[in-house]
Scaffold this motif. Structure first.
Motif, PDB file in Angstrom:
ATOM      1  N   LYS A 220       0.851  -1.187   0.000  1.00 37.92           N
ATOM      2  CA  LYS A 220       0.000   0.000   0.000  1.00 37.92           C
ATOM      3  C   LYS A 220       0.886   1.237   0.000  1.00 37.92           C
ATOM      4  CE  LYS A 220      -3.960  -2.138   2.326  1.00 37.92           C
ATOM      5  NZ  LYS A 220      -4.887  -2.088   3.477  1.00 37.92           N
ATOM      6  N   MET A 221       0.638   2.113  -0.964  1.00 31.32           N
ATOM      7  CA  MET A 221       1.371   3.368  -1.060  1.00 31.32           C
ATOM      8  C   MET A 221       0.421   4.480  -0.629  1.00 31.32           C
ATOM      9  SD  MET A 221       3.242   2.560  -4.737  1.00 31.32           S
ATOM     10  CE  MET A 221       4.461   3.878  -4.649  1.00 31.32           C
ATOM     11  N   HIS A 222       0.669   5.041   0.540  1.00 32.14           N
ATOM     12  CA  HIS A 222      -0.184   6.092   1.081  1.00 32.14           C
ATOM     13  C   HIS A 222       0.286   7.428   0.516  1.00 32.14           C
ATOM     14  CE1 HIS A 222      -2.004   3.157   3.714  1.00 32.14           C
ATOM     15  NE2 HIS A 222      -0.810   2.821   4.185  1.00 32.14           N
ATOM     16  N   LEU A 223      -0.495   7.984  -0.386  1.00 33.39           N
ATOM     17  CA  LEU A 223      -0.095   9.142  -1.176  1.00 33.39           C
ATOM     18  C   LEU A 223      -0.382  10.443  -0.445  1.00 33.39           C
ATOM     19  CD1 LEU A 223      -1.566   7.836  -4.539  1.00 33.39           C
ATOM     20  CD2 LEU A 223       0.782   7.557  -3.701  1.00 33.39           C
ATOM     21  N   ARG A 224       0.310  11.493  -0.859  1.00 37.42           N
ATOM     22  CA  ARG A 224       0.132  12.789  -0.214  1.00 37.42           C
ATOM     23  C   ARG A 224      -1.220  13.413  -0.528  1.00 37.42           C
ATOM     24  NH1 ARG A 224       4.861  14.536   2.238  1.00 37.42           N
ATOM     25  NH2 ARG A 224       3.391  15.923   3.284  1.00 37.42           N
TER      26      ARG A 224
END
Length: 767
Positions: free
Chosen positions: A690-694
Motif C-alpha cells: 500500500k502506497m499512502h499518497l500525499r
C-alpha cells in the motif's frame, strides 16, 4: 545461547504479525539496518555506504568513524576500532566528504592523535538505527549514543568512575577553528574540509553545549606535516585544530552534548540548535527522530513477506530517503535561506545537494514524483536557484558542481516532474537551463554537455575527438533530448525547437551497429572504432561495456528493436546478457576495476546490477513480448543481490538508486522511462503493498497467492476489471487504484504479448 535460540523464533513470529498489520503504531525504524552496504572496500563494493544516523534528507548526517580523517571509506564493517563520531555529508566514497568534524570520549591519559586514541569496539555492543546509534568503546569503558535532528544532534556519553574523563572535538584538517567558553559549557568553531565544489569562503560553523562543567580545557593545533601542539588556550585556529574538555565522573554518569551546525554563520548555528533541540532531553530528540522516520517509512506499507524481506525493504526505503539532502536553513525570522555552494553568498530560497542525476534519474526521482511531490517541488526550486547562482544545472553536486559522471540528466527529472503536474517553481527558467545545457560544456566536464558541438552537428559524440565515454554520452544526451522535447511541447514552445530535440532523441541510432547487435564508438568520419570488443569496459562507455549500454534507449525500446532487425533478435541478445560468459576487457583502465569484479562474483553472466546503466534492462521484456522473463529475472535479482546485511547491496549504492530499484521492484513495477507516466510491470514481492499518497489516497498492489515459487503473473485486475497491459500509469496510482495480481509458479506465456500491452515507445504511435 540456548535462551536466545528459543526466543528468536518467537520474536520472529511476533514481528511478522506486527508488520503484517496496517497499524500506524508500527515502529518501522526497527526494520532498518543502516549498516547495510558498509561491508565494502576499494576493491569490492557491497554498497559503499556508511551508517547514516540522520533524519530524512537531513542537512547533516552523523556516523561512527573507523577510517582515517579524509578517507572516503569512513566506516567499514570489518574494521576493529573507532576513532570518532563525525558529522558527515558524504554521498559516496568516490566523491568523499566535506564539512566534517567529530566528537570522541576518553578516560585516563588524554590521547589526541586519531591513531593513538582509536578504541576497540564490537558489533556485539553496537546498535545502529536511522534515528539512534550506540557503541561501547572498550579501551575507555565509555558508551556513546547519538540521536539526530536535521541540522544537529544530541550525544550522550556514559562514563565509568574516573578522575580523568574527556570529550574531544576534532575540527579536522584543511582549516578549522575551535573556541572553548567554559562559563557557558560551550565549544564553538568551524571546519572547512572539502573535496572540491566549494567557493573560497566555505565554512561549516558548529556549536556544542554540554550539561556538565569543565574541570580542565585544552586545545591543539597541527600544521600539515607537524605533530599536534597542545596548549591551555581557549582558542585555536589553523590547518587542523581541536579542543578537549575534562572532568571527573562517577560510575555510570551520563554527560550530554547538544550540537548543531550551519553553513551560514555561528549565529545561525545557534539558531539551529535552539530551534531543533532547545530544552529537549536526549530521549525526546530520539523520539522525534524515530517519529520522523516512521512517518515517512510508513507511507509504504507492505505485508505478506518474510521478516528478512521486511528488513530489506525498509532498509532500502531508508536509503532512498537520504539524498538529495537539504542545504538550506531557517533564519531568525523563520525565512528559508541558504549559503550558495556556487557563488558563496547567503540567499533566500531552497537549496539541495549531494545528488548525482546520472544515478538518481532512473528511480529515485520517479519515486519522489509519486510519493513526495511537495519535496520534489522544493528540489525543483533549488534547481532554479542553482541555475541562477552558477549559470548551470547541477549534474553531480557535493555541495557544488563536481566533475563526476556524464550526461545532462537533470533535464529528465525536470520534465518528469512538470509532466506529472508538479508545480510551485519557475519552469520557464528551468526550460531555459535545459536548453542551454544542450549547447555546450559547463565549468566542468560533467556539467552541460561535453562534446555537445559534435553531438549537435554529427548526431553523435565521436570516438576519436578526445571526448571520453563518447557512445555513452550520445545515448544519455538522446534520452535527455526526448525529455526536453516532451517538456517543450507541454510548455507550448516553438514547434521547430521541439522537433529539433525530438529528432536528436533518435541519435542513439548513430552508435548502434546492427551488424553485430551492439552499441559501439564511432569515429568522426563515420567509421566504427577498431579497438572495440563487446566486453570492453570504459573507453566509449562509462563504467560498463556494450553489454550494458546497448539497452540505454529508455524512450524508444521498440525503435531499438527495429534496428536490431526485429523484436526476436533484440530479445535474443537480451537473453545473452544472462547466459554469456562473464568475460571482460579492462585494457582501457589497465586494471580490473571494482565494478568488473562485482559483475563477476554475482554469477549472472554479463548482467552487472551493481552499476546503474543496465538496471532497467530486465524490464525490457515487457516490450519484447515475453514479460514473464522480466518477472523471473526481477525476483532472482531481489532474492540474490539484496538483503539487510552489511553486504546486502551490490556495487555502488550512489544516492539511493540501487535501493530505489528494489523498492519499486518489490512493489511490482519500475519507471523504465521517466517522463511517460508509465511503469513497467515486474513481479511483486509481497502479498500486499500500500502506497499512502500525499493526496490522501492509497494505491494498492495485492498478490495474495504470491510466494517464493509463485513469481509469475497469471492474471491482473485493476479495480476489479481484467487488465492486460504490461504497465501501470501514474494517473492510476494517483487515483488510488487497486491492482490484484494472480501469481503462479509457471509463466503465462500468452499474457502481455499483444502490441497493445506494450509500454510507451517513441517510434510507435500509441492510440
Amino acid at each position: 545461547m540456548k535462551l536466545i535460540k528459543i526466543l528468536f523464533p518467537l520474536i520472529v513470529l511476533v514481528t511478522t504479525a506486527v508488520v503484517a498489520q496496517s497499524n500506524t503504531g508500527v515502529s518501522y525504524v526497527d526494520y532498518v539496518n543502516p549498516l547495510v552496504g558498509s561491508d565494502s572496500e576499494f576493491a569490492l563494493s557491497n554498497g559503499n555506504t556508511y551508517p547514516a544516523i540522520a533524519t530524512p534528507w537531513g542537512m547533516n548526517f552523523w556516523t561512527p568513524q573507523t577510517g582515517k580523517m579524509g578517507d572516503g571509506w569512513g566506516y567499514t564493517y570489518d574494521a576493529l576500532k573507532l576513532r570518532g563520531f563525525k558529522q558527515t555529508h558524504q554521498p559516496s566514497p568516490w566523491i568523499n566528504d566535506y564539512a566534517a568534524f567529530s566528537l570522541f570520549p576518553e578516560t585516563g591519559k588524554l590521547k589526541i592523535n586519531e591513531d593513538e586514541r582509536a578504541s576497540w569496539y564490537s558489533h556485539k555492543a553496537e546498535i545502529s538505527k536511522p534515528h539512534y546509534y550506540s557503541a561501547y568503546l572498550a579501551d575507555y569503558d565509555v558508551t556513546t549514543e547519538i540521536t539526530p535532528t536535521e541540522r544537529g544532534a544530541q550525544f550522550r556519553f556514559t562514563f565509568p568512575e574516573s578522575k580523568k574523563s574527556h570529550i574531544l572535538v576534532d575540527g579536522f584538517f584543511k582549516g578549522s577553528m575551535v573556541k572553548i567558553i567554559p562559563e557557558e559549557r560551550k565549544i564553538i568553531g568551524y571546519c572547512r574540509n572539502n573535496s572540491g565544489g566549494v567557493p573560497g569562503n566555505f565554512h561549516n560553523y558548529f556549536v556544542l553545549v554540554f550539561d556538565k562543567d569543565f574541570d580542565e580545557i585544552l586545545t591543539w593545533k597541527k600544521e600539515k606535516e607537524e605533530k599536534e601542539q597542545t596548549s591551555y588556550n581557549k582558542v585555536a585556529e589553523g590547518y587542523h585544530v581541536g579542543a578537549a574538555i575534562s572532568f571527573s565522573t562517577k560510575d555510570g554518569e551520563q554527560v550530554t552534548a547538544k550540537v548543531a551546525s550551519s553553513f551560514i554563520s555561528l549565529e545561525q548555528a545557534e539558531i539551529n540548535l535552539k530551534r531543533e533541540i532547545g530544552d529537549d532531553t536526549f530521549n525526546q530528540t530520539k523520539e522525534k527522530a524515530a517519529a520522523a522516520w516512521n512517518k515517512e517509512l510508513g507511507r509504504m506499507e507492505v505485508a505478506g513477506g518474510t521478516v528478512e524481506e521486511y528488513r530489506t525493504f525498509y532498509t532500502a526505503l531508508y536509503r532512498v530517503l537520504l539524498f538529495p539532502r537539504k542545504f538550506y536553513e531557517l533564519n531568525a525570522a523563520n525565512e528559508i535561506v541558504h549559503y550558495s555552494p556556487y557563488n558563496g553568498e547567503v540567499l533566500p530560497g531552497y537549496m539541495f545537494t549531494d545528488n548525482g542525476f546520472w544515478d538518481t534519474f532512473r528511480a529515485v526521482f520517479p519515486f519522489f514524483t509519486i510519493m513526495y511531490p511537495e519535496y520534489l517541488s522544493n528540489v525543483m526550486q533549488g534547481l532554479v536557484n542553482t541555475y541562477n547562482e552558477s549559470g548551470w544545472l547541477p549534474e553531480w553536486a557535493s555541495p557544488g558542481h563536481r566533475d563526476c559522471m556524464i550526461g545532462s540528466n537533470s533535464a529528465i527529472n525536470i520534465a518528469d516532474a512538470y509532466l506529472r503536474g508538479i508545480r510551485g517553481y519557475d519552469i520557464e527558467t528551468l526550460y531555459e537551463a535545459v536548453v542551454k545545457n544542450s549547447t555546450r560544456k559547463g565549468p566542468v566536464n560533467s556539467v552541460g554537455r561535453f562534446g555537445a558541438e559534435f553531438y549537435n552537428n554529427l548526431g553523435y559524440v565521436p570516438y576519436d575527438v578526445g571526448v571520453n565515454e563518447n557512445a555513452a554520452r550520445t545515448l544519455e544526451y538522446a534520452f535527455a533530448d526526448w525529455s526536453i522535447a516532451e517538456l517543450g511541447e507541454a510548455l507550448g514552445k516553438p514547434k521547430k525547437q521541439v522537433k529539433l530535440f525530438r529528432e536528436r532523441s533518435l541519435n542513439y541510432k548513430n552508435v548502434f551497429d546492427p551488424k553485430i547487435g551492439f552499441m559501439r564508438g564511432k569515429n568522426k568520419d563515420g567509421s566504427w572504432a577498431t579497438t572495440y570488443t563487446p566486453d570492453k569496459w570504459g573507453d566509449a562507455f562509462t563504467e560498463g561495456a556494450a553489454w550494458h549500454w546497448t539497452w540505454c534507449v529508455f524512450h524508444d525500446p521498440l525503435g531499438l528493436a527495429e534496428d536490431f532487425g526485429g523484436v526476436a533478435k533484440m530479445r535474443s541478445r537480451l537473453d545473452d546478457v544472462f547466459t554469456a560468459a562473464p568475460t571482460f576487457n579492462d585494457s582501457y583502465y589497465g586494471q580490473q576495476i571494482h565494478e568488473i569484479t562485482e559483475m563477476l562474483v554475482a554469477d549472472m553472466g554479463q548482467y552487472a546490477h551493481g552499476n546503474q546503466p543496465i538496471q532497467h534492462a530486465i524490464y525490457l521484456y515487457n516490450w519484447l513480448e515475453q514479460p514473464w522473463k522480466t518477472q523471473m529475472h526481477v525476483r532472482n535479482v531481489m532474492d540474490k543481490l539484496y538483503s539487510s546485511a552489511p553486504d546486502g547491496l551490490c556495487g555502488d549504492e550512489d544516492n539511493g538508486q540501487t535501493s530505489a530499484w528494489y523498492v519499486f521492484s518489490a512493489a511490482g513495477f519500475y519507471p523504465v522511462t521517466p517522463g511517460t507516466g508509465e511503469y513497467a510491470l515486474g513481479s511483486p514481492l509481497f502479498k500486499s503493498v500500500k502506497m499512502h499518497l500525499r493526496n490522501g489516497k492509497t494505491f494498492t498492489v495485492n498478490a495474495p497467492n504470491n510466494s517464493k515459487e509463485n513469481i509469475y503473473i497469471d492474471e491482473v485486475q485493476k479495480n476489479g476489471n481484467s487488465y492486460t497491459k504490461n504497465y501501470i500509469t501514474y494517473d492510476d496510482i494517483m487515483s488510488g487504484a487497486t491492482y490484484n495480481f494472480s501469481m503462479k509458479n509457471t509463466p503465462n506465456k500468452s499474457r502481455g504479448t499483444a502490441k497493445e500491452a506494450k509500454p510507451y515507445s517513441m517510434s510507435v504511435t500509441k492510440k
